[in-house]
Design a protein around this motif. Structure first.
Motif, PDB file in Angstrom:
ATOM      1  N   SER A 131       0.837  -1.213   0.000  1.00 55.52           N
ATOM      2  CA  SER A 131       0.000   0.000   0.000  1.00 55.52           C
ATOM      3  C   SER A 131       0.864   1.251   0.000  1.00 55.52           C
ATOM      4  CB  SER A 131      -0.946  -0.003   1.211  1.00 55.52           C
ATOM      5  OG  SER A 131      -1.786  -1.131   1.186  1.00 55.52           O
ATOM      6  N   SER A 132       1.876   1.239  -0.880  1.00 53.24           N
ATOM      7  CA  SER A 132       2.788   2.384  -1.063  1.00 53.24           C
ATOM      8  C   SER A 132       3.629   2.693   0.168  1.00 53.24           C
ATOM      9  CB  SER A 132       2.007   3.644  -1.468  1.00 53.24           C
ATOM     10  OG  SER A 132       1.274   3.414  -2.655  1.00 53.24           O
ATOM     11  N   GLN A 133       3.790   1.693   1.047  1.00 53.80           N
ATOM     12  CA  GLN A 133       4.578   1.929   2.260  1.00 53.80           C
ATOM     13  C   GLN A 133       5.508   0.758   2.532  1.00 53.80           C
ATOM     14  OE1 GLN A 133       2.655   3.739   5.806  1.00 53.80           O
ATOM     15  NE2 GLN A 133       3.318   1.892   6.898  1.00 53.80           N
ATOM     16  N   ALA A 134       6.804   1.060   2.713  1.00 49.91           N
ATOM     17  CA  ALA A 134       7.798   0.077   3.161  1.00 49.91           C
ATOM     18  C   ALA A 134       8.248   0.510   4.546  1.00 49.91           C
ATOM     19  CB  ALA A 134       8.978   0.031   2.198  1.00 49.91           C
ATOM     20  N   THR A 135       8.239  -0.426   5.489  1.00 51.26           N
ATOM     21  CA  THR A 135       8.414  -0.086   6.894  1.00 51.26           C
ATOM     22  C   THR A 135       9.694  -0.661   7.472  1.00 51.26           C
ATOM     23  OG1 THR A 135       6.015  -0.043   7.210  1.00 51.26           O
ATOM     24  CG2 THR A 135       7.362  -0.298   9.190  1.00 51.26           C
ATOM     25  N   VAL A 136      10.361   0.143   8.297  1.00 49.23           N
ATOM     26  CA  VAL A 136      11.422  -0.327   9.185  1.00 49.23           C
ATOM     27  C   VAL A 136      10.862  -0.206  10.592  1.00 49.23           C
ATOM     28  CG1 VAL A 136      13.740   0.100  10.086  1.00 49.23           C
ATOM     29  CG2 VAL A 136      13.271   0.406   7.647  1.00 49.23           C
ATOM     30  N   ALA A 137      10.657  -1.347  11.265  1.00 44.10           N
ATOM     31  CA  ALA A 137      10.024  -1.366  12.589  1.00 44.10           C
ATOM     32  C   ALA A 137      10.976  -1.948  13.614  1.00 44.10           C
ATOM     33  CB  ALA A 137       8.731  -2.177  12.550  1.00 44.10           C
ATOM     34  N   LEU A 138      11.065  -1.305  14.789  1.00 46.14           N
ATOM     35  CA  LEU A 138      11.980  -1.740  15.840  1.00 46.14           C
ATOM     36  C   LEU A 138      11.223  -1.953  17.138  1.00 46.14           C
ATOM     37  CD1 LEU A 138      15.570  -0.600  16.507  1.00 46.14           C
ATOM     38  CD2 LEU A 138      13.945  -0.474  18.402  1.00 46.14           C
ATOM     39  N   TRP A 139      11.554  -3.069  17.813  1.00 42.44           N
ATOM     40  CA  TRP A 139      10.930  -3.400  19.096  1.00 42.44           C
ATOM     41  C   TRP A 139      11.985  -3.587  20.175  1.00 42.44           C
ATOM     42  CZ3 TRP A 139       9.742  -5.755  14.498  1.00 42.44           C
ATOM     43  CH2 TRP A 139       8.415  -5.702  14.042  1.00 42.44           C
ATOM     44  N   VAL A 152       8.598   4.967   8.070  1.00 40.90           N
ATOM     45  CA  VAL A 152       7.740   4.605   6.938  1.00 40.90           C
ATOM     46  C   VAL A 152       7.960   5.495   5.724  1.00 40.90           C
ATOM     47  CG1 VAL A 152       5.944   3.630   8.428  1.00 40.90           C
ATOM     48  CG2 VAL A 152       5.855   6.060   7.808  1.00 40.90           C
ATOM     49  N   GLU A 153       8.841   6.484   5.838  1.00 41.73           N
ATOM     50  CA  GLU A 153       9.040   7.425   4.742  1.00 41.73           C
ATOM     51  C   GLU A 153      10.433   7.358   4.125  1.00 41.73           C
ATOM     52  OE1 GLU A 153       8.157  11.217   6.403  1.00 41.73           O
ATOM     53  OE2 GLU A 153       6.000  10.843   6.574  1.00 41.73           O
ATOM     54  N   SER A 154      11.362   6.650   4.740  1.00 38.00           N
ATOM     55  CA  SER A 154      12.753   6.671   4.288  1.00 38.00           C
ATOM     56  C   SER A 154      12.988   5.815   3.055  1.00 38.00           C
ATOM     57  CB  SER A 154      13.676   6.219   5.419  1.00 38.00           C
ATOM     58  OG  SER A 154      13.576   7.105   6.512  1.00 38.00           O
ATOM     59  N   HIS A 155      12.150   4.814   2.824  1.00 35.45           N
ATOM     60  CA  HIS A 155      12.265   3.956   1.637  1.00 35.45           C
ATOM     61  C   HIS A 155      10.924   3.902   0.920  1.00 35.45           C
ATOM     62  CE1 HIS A 155      16.315   2.541   2.364  1.00 35.45           C
ATOM     63  NE2 HIS A 155      16.004   2.181   3.589  1.00 35.45           N
ATOM     64  N   VAL A 171      23.153   3.433  15.977  1.00 35.70           N
ATOM     65  CA  VAL A 171      23.192   3.673  14.534  1.00 35.70           C
ATOM     66  C   VAL A 171      22.714   2.418  13.803  1.00 35.70           C
ATOM     67  CG1 VAL A 171      24.657   4.198  12.546  1.00 35.70           C
ATOM     68  CG2 VAL A 171      25.039   5.364  14.739  1.00 35.70           C
ATOM     69  N   LEU A 172      21.699   2.575  12.980  1.00 42.49           N
ATOM     70  CA  LEU A 172      21.088   1.480  12.235  1.00 42.49           C
ATOM     71  C   LEU A 172      21.225   1.735  10.742  1.00 42.49           C
ATOM     72  CD1 LEU A 172      19.183  -1.079  12.168  1.00 42.49           C
ATOM     73  CD2 LEU A 172      17.282   0.569  12.063  1.00 42.49           C
ATOM     74  N   LEU A 173      21.562   0.697   9.985  1.00 42.13           N
ATOM     75  CA  LEU A 173      21.642   0.763   8.522  1.00 42.13           C
ATOM     76  C   LEU A 173      20.455   0.026   7.920  1.00 42.13           C
ATOM     77  CD1 LEU A 173      24.696   0.068   6.244  1.00 42.13           C
ATOM     78  CD2 LEU A 173      22.663  -1.368   6.025  1.00 42.13           C
ATOM     79  N   SER A 174      19.892   0.609   6.860  1.00 45.20           N
ATOM     80  CA  SER A 174      18.863  -0.083   6.086  1.00 45.20           C
ATOM     81  C   SER A 174      19.189   0.039   4.607  1.00 45.20           C
ATOM     82  CB  SER A 174      17.471   0.501   6.363  1.00 45.20           C
ATOM     83  OG  SER A 174      17.360   1.821   5.863  1.00 45.20           O
ATOM     84  N   GLY A 175      18.818  -0.978   3.830  1.00 42.01           N
ATOM     85  CA  GLY A 175      18.993  -0.965   2.382  1.00 42.01           C
ATOM     86  C   GLY A 175      17.723  -1.412   1.710  1.00 42.01           C
ATOM     87  N   SER A 176      17.488  -0.918   0.492  1.00 46.22           N
ATOM     88  CA  SER A 176      16.202  -1.179  -0.166  1.00 46.22           C
ATOM     89  C   SER A 176      16.381  -1.328  -1.672  1.00 46.22           C
ATOM     90  CB  SER A 176      15.237  -0.027   0.135  1.00 46.22           C
ATOM     91  OG  SER A 176      14.083  -0.060  -0.682  1.00 46.22           O
ATOM     92  N   THR A 177      15.400  -1.935  -2.296  1.00 43.22           N
ATOM     93  CA  THR A 177      15.395  -2.019  -3.752  1.00 43.22           C
ATOM     94  C   THR A 177      15.110  -0.664  -4.400  1.00 43.22           C
ATOM     95  OG1 THR A 177      13.085  -2.751  -3.669  1.00 43.22           O
ATOM     96  CG2 THR A 177      14.761  -4.462  -3.864  1.00 43.22           C
ATOM     97  N   ASP A 178      14.830   0.356  -3.596  1.00 44.70           N
ATOM     98  CA  ASP A 178      14.740   1.713  -4.155  1.00 44.70           C
ATOM     99  C   ASP A 178      16.120   2.288  -4.455  1.00 44.70           C
ATOM    100  OD1 ASP A 178      15.750   2.424  -1.666  1.00 44.70           O
ATOM    101  OD2 ASP A 178      13.974   3.511  -1.019  1.00 44.70           O
ATOM    102  N   GLY A 179      17.178   1.541  -4.129  1.00 40.23           N
ATOM    103  CA  GLY A 179      18.540   1.940  -4.443  1.00 40.23           C
ATOM    104  C   GLY A 179      19.283   2.630  -3.327  1.00 40.23           C
ATOM    105  N   LEU A 180      18.611   2.900  -2.202  1.00 45.96           N
ATOM    106  CA  LEU A 180      19.221   3.674  -1.124  1.00 45.96           C
ATOM    107  C   LEU A 180      19.714   2.797   0.021  1.00 45.96           C
ATOM    108  CD1 LEU A 180      16.672   6.625  -0.800  1.00 45.96           C
ATOM    109  CD2 LEU A 180      18.716   6.478  -2.256  1.00 45.96           C
TER     110      LEU A 180
END
Length: 350
Positions: A131-139, A152-155, A171-180
């Motif tokens: 639904s147009s949203q890719a999420t990074v969630a932390l618990w 919900v806005e970074s990728h 410090v957390l790293l994330s990578g995505s198929t959006d290229g970032l």
């Protein structure tokens, strides 16, 4: 060039046609997830199956990580799946156990990536684009019912990689198929303010920390680069520039790159690469089937591989060669970091 010899192989009693997805260490043994959605333990020497922790870890298991802290006695295994769940398993519970902790993302979005920091009791998951949203969630696993934070806005496409900094666990790293590839300060609540750095590389297959000051990015088309972690307060580090290797396949003489591995004993980082038509250094490997997972066990000086042939295989350098080469070059090629970089502005994608 050092050739590793296969010392053991096992199908882990998996159903015919199963794939091995990932391998992780557990106390005194190892674990694997596979396409039948099971979580299984096996002996590191013989590779014989020891227990089926869960015959159905998820409806579509996707990720497996160790959950063992340097300052705690906690030793769990973390899994995630396309059912939108993250589960922690106590491997001491034996056969067909229930998860010790369970967390879920919104809308049951399929989870593709997972990372853990047991010392801060943290688990983070990355989802597919839903639904147009890719999420990074932390618990915080001590309060699993409520997320500690959510980005919900970074990728704007699937989140394929997550990793905590080796020493600065905020410090957390994330990578995505959006290229970032993004770096965040998870101690900052606001998502925009939390973003520390953005690298624009191409559709991310794997990304992570090579050291305290450098990250790597590997795209789905096998393009590889190393980037400095920018520090606006340090004039020296702002002199550094990224190293761009381009397509690794002609450089390594391979058909695909499996993943980048970091040795626990501080010997460095390694690239695992493979071929389906011919094999370099792991003779025979998984035949014509693709290698899905590679795990280095420094203590036993063993490389474990898992493939689409449904087998776990163990590889070691002959003892005579180990005597001559104490550094034990474990995989296809070693990644070298440059010591000097050029200035890069904060937040500016490369």
């Amino acid at each position: 060039m050092h050739v590793l010899h296969q010392t053991a192989a096992s199908s882990l009693s998996l159903p015919s046609g199963s794939y091995i997805y990932a391998i992780a260490a557990a106390p005194s043994h190892f674990a694997a997830i596979s396409s039948d959605d099971s979580l299984r333990l096996f002996d590191g020497q013989s590779l014989q199956p020891l227990a089926i922790t869960s015959a159905k870890a998820h409806d579509g298991v996707t990720a497996l990580k160790e959950f063992h802290g340097s300052t705690t006695d906690t030793y769990l295994l973390a899994t995630a799946g396309r059912d939108g769940a993250v589960r922690l398993w106590d491997v001491r519970s034996g056969q067909h156990s229930k998860p010790a902790v369970e967390m879920r993302v919104e809308k049951h979005a399929p989870i593709l990536s997972l990372s853990c920091d047991p010392d801060s009791h943290s688990v983070v998951a990355g989802t597919e684009l839903v639904s147009s949203q890719a999420t990074v969630a932390l618990w915080d696993i001590r309060a699993p019912a409520q997320k500690r934070l959510q980005y919900v806005e970074s990728h704007n496409d699937d989140v394929t990689e997550l990793q905590f900094h080796p020493t600065r666990k905020n410090v957390l790293l994330s990578g995505s198929t959006d290229g970032l590839v993004n770096l965040y300060d998870i101690n900052v609540a606001d998502e925009d303010d939390a973003l520390l750095q953005v690298v624009n590389h191409g559709s991310i297959h794997h990304a992570g920390f090579l050291s305290e000051t450098a990250i790597y990015a590997l795209s789905h088309d096998e393009t590889f680069s190393i980037h400095p972690i920018t520090n606006p307060d340090s004039e020296e580090q702002n002199e550094y520039s990224p190293i761009k290797y381009g397509d690794l396949r002609p450089l390594l003489g391979c058909e695909y790159v499996v993943q980048t591995l970091t040795s626990d004993n501080g010997q460095g980082s390694y690239l695992a690469a493979g071929n389906t038509t011919n094999v370099w250094r792991l003779p025979g490997a998984h035949g014509e089937e693709i290698v899905r997972a590679v795990h280095i066990d420094d203590q036993s000086r063993t490389v474990f591989t898992g493939g689409e042939d449904g087998f776990i295989r163990a590889w070691r350098q002959p003892e005579s060669e180990e005597m001559q080469d104490p550094s034990f070059e474990k995989t296809n090629t070693r990644t070298k970091e440059r010591k000097k970089y050029k200035d890069e502005k904060r937040f500016k994608p490369y």
